[in-house]
Design a protein around this motif. Structure first.
Motif, PDB file in Angstrom:
ATOM      1  N   THR A   1       0.834  -1.205   0.000  1.00 36.17           N
ATOM      2  CA  THR A   1       0.000   0.000   0.000  1.00 36.17           C
ATOM      3  C   THR A   1       0.869   1.256   0.000  1.00 36.17           C
ATOM      4  O   THR A   1       0.548   2.242  -0.677  1.00 36.17           O
ATOM      5  CB  THR A   1      -0.938   0.005   1.221  1.00 36.17           C
ATOM      6  OG1 THR A   1      -1.725  -1.193   1.213  1.00 36.17           O
ATOM      7  CG2 THR A   1      -1.864   1.210   1.196  1.00 36.17           C
ATOM      8  N   ALA A   2       1.976   1.211   0.744  1.00 36.90           N
ATOM      9  CA  ALA A   2       2.891   2.356   0.772  1.00 36.90           C
ATOM     10  C   ALA A   2       3.484   2.643  -0.601  1.00 36.90           C
ATOM     11  O   ALA A   2       3.868   3.786  -0.889  1.00 36.90           O
ATOM     12  CB  ALA A   2       4.007   2.098   1.777  1.00 36.90           C
ATOM     13  N   TRP A   3       3.512   1.609  -1.454  1.00 39.55           N
ATOM     14  CA  TRP A   3       4.022   1.776  -2.825  1.00 39.55           C
ATOM     15  C   TRP A   3       2.869   1.876  -3.831  1.00 39.55           C
ATOM     16  O   TRP A   3       3.003   1.533  -5.004  1.00 39.55           O
ATOM     17  CB  TRP A   3       4.970   0.633  -3.178  1.00 39.55           C
ATOM     18  CG  TRP A   3       6.282   0.756  -2.464  1.00 39.55           C
ATOM     19  CD1 TRP A   3       6.597   0.282  -1.228  1.00 39.55           C
ATOM     20  CD2 TRP A   3       7.451   1.432  -2.940  1.00 39.55           C
ATOM     21  NE1 TRP A   3       7.880   0.615  -0.886  1.00 39.55           N
ATOM     22  CE2 TRP A   3       8.437   1.326  -1.918  1.00 39.55           C
ATOM     23  CE3 TRP A   3       7.766   2.127  -4.114  1.00 39.55           C
ATOM     24  CZ2 TRP A   3       9.701   1.886  -2.056  1.00 39.55           C
ATOM     25  CZ3 TRP A   3       9.046   2.681  -4.237  1.00 39.55           C
ATOM     26  CH2 TRP A   3       9.995   2.554  -3.216  1.00 39.55           C
ATOM     27  N   ASN A   4       1.734   2.358  -3.333  1.00 37.86           N
ATOM     28  CA  ASN A   4       0.590   2.738  -4.186  1.00 37.86           C
ATOM     29  C   ASN A   4      -0.077   1.574  -4.918  1.00 37.86           C
ATOM     30  O   ASN A   4      -0.586   1.746  -6.030  1.00 37.86           O
ATOM     31  CB  ASN A   4       1.005   3.807  -5.205  1.00 37.86           C
ATOM     32  CG  ASN A   4       1.495   5.072  -4.544  1.00 37.86           C
ATOM     33  OD1 ASN A   4       0.909   5.521  -3.562  1.00 37.86           O
ATOM     34  ND2 ASN A   4       2.577   5.638  -5.056  1.00 37.86           N
ATOM     35  N   CYS A   5      -0.110   0.411  -4.285  1.00 37.41           N
ATOM     36  CA  CYS A   5      -0.845  -0.706  -4.885  1.00 37.41           C
ATOM     37  C   CYS A   5      -2.335  -0.542  -4.595  1.00 37.41           C
ATOM     38  O   CYS A   5      -2.747  -0.520  -3.435  1.00 37.41           O
ATOM     39  CB  CYS A   5      -0.347  -2.043  -4.333  1.00 37.41           C
ATOM     40  SG  CYS A   5      -1.332  -3.447  -4.905  1.00 37.41           S
ATOM     41  N   GLU A   6      -3.143  -0.433  -5.621  1.00 39.99           N
ATOM     42  CA  GLU A   6      -4.570  -0.202  -5.471  1.00 39.99           C
ATOM     43  C   GLU A   6      -5.272  -1.405  -4.856  1.00 39.99           C
ATOM     44  O   GLU A   6      -6.228  -1.264  -4.087  1.00 39.99           O
ATOM     45  CB  GLU A   6      -5.191   0.134  -6.823  1.00 39.99           C
ATOM     46  CG  GLU A   6      -6.656   0.539  -6.766  1.00 39.99           C
ATOM     47  CD  GLU A   6      -6.905   1.822  -5.991  1.00 39.99           C
ATOM     48  OE1 GLU A   6      -8.034   2.006  -5.501  1.00 39.99           O
ATOM     49  OE2 GLU A   6      -5.968   2.643  -5.874  1.00 39.99           O
TER      50      GLU A   6
END
Length: 422
Positions: A178-183
């Motif tokens: 999530t911190a690496w923008n995984c939707e």
């Protein structure tokens, strides 16, 4: 909404223990559950049991698992997860991981997320989503396998596999991705951040309530608290809230040192005074003010609990409160339970999970069989067990309170009649 929570090998809960908020086929009290797609989610769960039976350990398990998710990205490499405490009275259990699992619904989509861990590392972790009747794997992780991470969806694998290199053995991949923008992981991670909260009976966070009241521009929170106090027959006419900024020099010297390097210093002092309407002997009405800390413990508890409940009604949160009835009259406890079960008030389908000793709730006119849970500890092994009244299939007209006091459902203290002076 929370559908199910399970825990294994945590404190007194050695064996896998399941708390289900999924309504059974019971046709009673249809307002006591919400229908989300095909899932029936209970709005209230009440938990009974003797002192030291393990009720608080369920709430601690919820707290520990939720915070492990929320704080994962702040965890340093090699940092020990001291909050994980396995069952202590068995050597094998002491050296085995503790497991947690959540089944929950966000925007009509069901997710299953779980992980097992020791104090030093995450052992397993998984996230599934139900986009159809069958669960789809977002990711699976097993530190005991040669191929630690598994992805069944080729598109997801292409996105998530590179992110595994950013993870460490004591961090949860849900948080890292999530911190690496995984939707695909953002929605379930956000649910842990904002949609489930656990409180002890000492939930009187004065600063939190103060900031909530300070931002109450439409006075809806003020009105809600006032209405709760009035309907609970608390002798308070109204209350006033005051906020003012503090300067560093107004703080004690030890605190001044703490904030001395903070150029963005912004500390506020909140003040809450209740107003009492007093009728004098001559018939005249006078108004007198008291600081909230001068009110009874029960009044303070109800006051500070009200914003938590209001926020849940606004957002649809699941709130879990240990010792919910601390210093509250049973009639007030019943009143608060009815608020959650009232679909006209609880429009966002908020949920309430509590431990309580208020036996007035042991009434099938108020709660369904699947809304009543018991916790019992085996004194020979120190192992706690959680089970539902629904397992006993009592008749609708049965006196549940009387049957409980007679020991029919267990989870009551075996109090002796001996003389302590002997």
């Amino acid at each position: 909404m929370l559908l199910q929570f399970s825990v294994e090998n945590f404190k007194s809960f050695k064996n896998k223990t399941i708390l289900s908020l999924e309504a059974s086929t019971d046709s009673e009290h249809k307002n006591n559950y919400s229908l989300i797609g095909k899932d029936k989610c209970l709005k209230v769960i009440s938990m009974f049991g003797a002192n030291a039976a393990g009720k608080s350990n369920i709430f601690q398990a919820l707290t520990v698992s939720i915070l492990l998710v929320r704080n994962s990205n702040q965890r340093q490499i090699g940092e020990v997860m001291t909050s994980i405490v396995p069952y202590k009275f068995d050597e094998k259990a002491q050296n085995s991981p503790t497991s947690f699992e959540f089944v929950f619904i966000v925007d009509a989509t069901k997710y299953v997320y779980g992980f097992s861990a020791t104090q030093h590392k995450i052992i397993t972790e998984y996230l599934y989503v139900y986009k159809t009747a069958k669960a789809s794997v977002i990711f699976e992780r097993d530190e005991n396998k040669e191929e630690i991470y598994k992805f069944t969806n080729p598109k997801l694998k292409k996105e998530l596999l590179p992110l595994t290199k950013m993870n460490t053995e004591n961090k949860l991949f849900l948080a890292t991705a999530t911190a690496w923008n995984c939707e695909e992981t953002r929605i379930p991670f956000t649910w842990f951040q904002t949609s489930i909260n656990v409180y002890t009976s000492n939930y009187r966070n004065f600063n939190k309530i103060g900031y909530m009241l300070e931002n109450d521009s439409d006075h809806s929170l003020h009105n809600f608290i006032h209405k709760v106090l009035k309907e609970a027959d608390i002798n308070i006419h109204d209350f006033e809230f005051e906020s003012r900024e503090l300067k560093k020099e107004q703080l004690p010297e030890n605190m001044q040192e703490i904030f001395s390097q903070n150029t963005n210093f912004n500390l506020k002092q909140f003040k809450i005074n209740t107003t009492h309407q007093i009728k004098k002997a001559d018939g005249n009405i006078e108004y007198h003010s008291l600081n909230i800390n001068q009110e009874s413990i029960g009044t303070q508890n109800l006051f500070y609990m009200s914003p938590i409940i209001k926020q849940a009604f606004d957002t649809g949160e699941t709130i879990c409160i240990d010792e919910f009835d601390n210093s509250l009259h049973p009639m007030i406890v019943l009143y608060l339970i009815r608020l959650f079960n009232n679909s006209e008030i609880n429009k966002a389908n908020a949920q309430l999970v509590i431990s309580t000793h208020t036996m007035d709730l042991l009434d099938l006119k108020i709660l369904r069989r699947d809304q009543i849970y018991f916790v019992e500890k085996n004194n020979n092994t120190g192992i706690s067990e959680l089970y539902s009244l629904d397992e006993f299939s009592p008749r609708t007209r049965e006196d549940i309170r009387k049957a409980y006091l007679l020991g029919r459902y267990g989870s009551i203290p075996n109090v002796q009649d001996g003389d302590i002076c002997d």
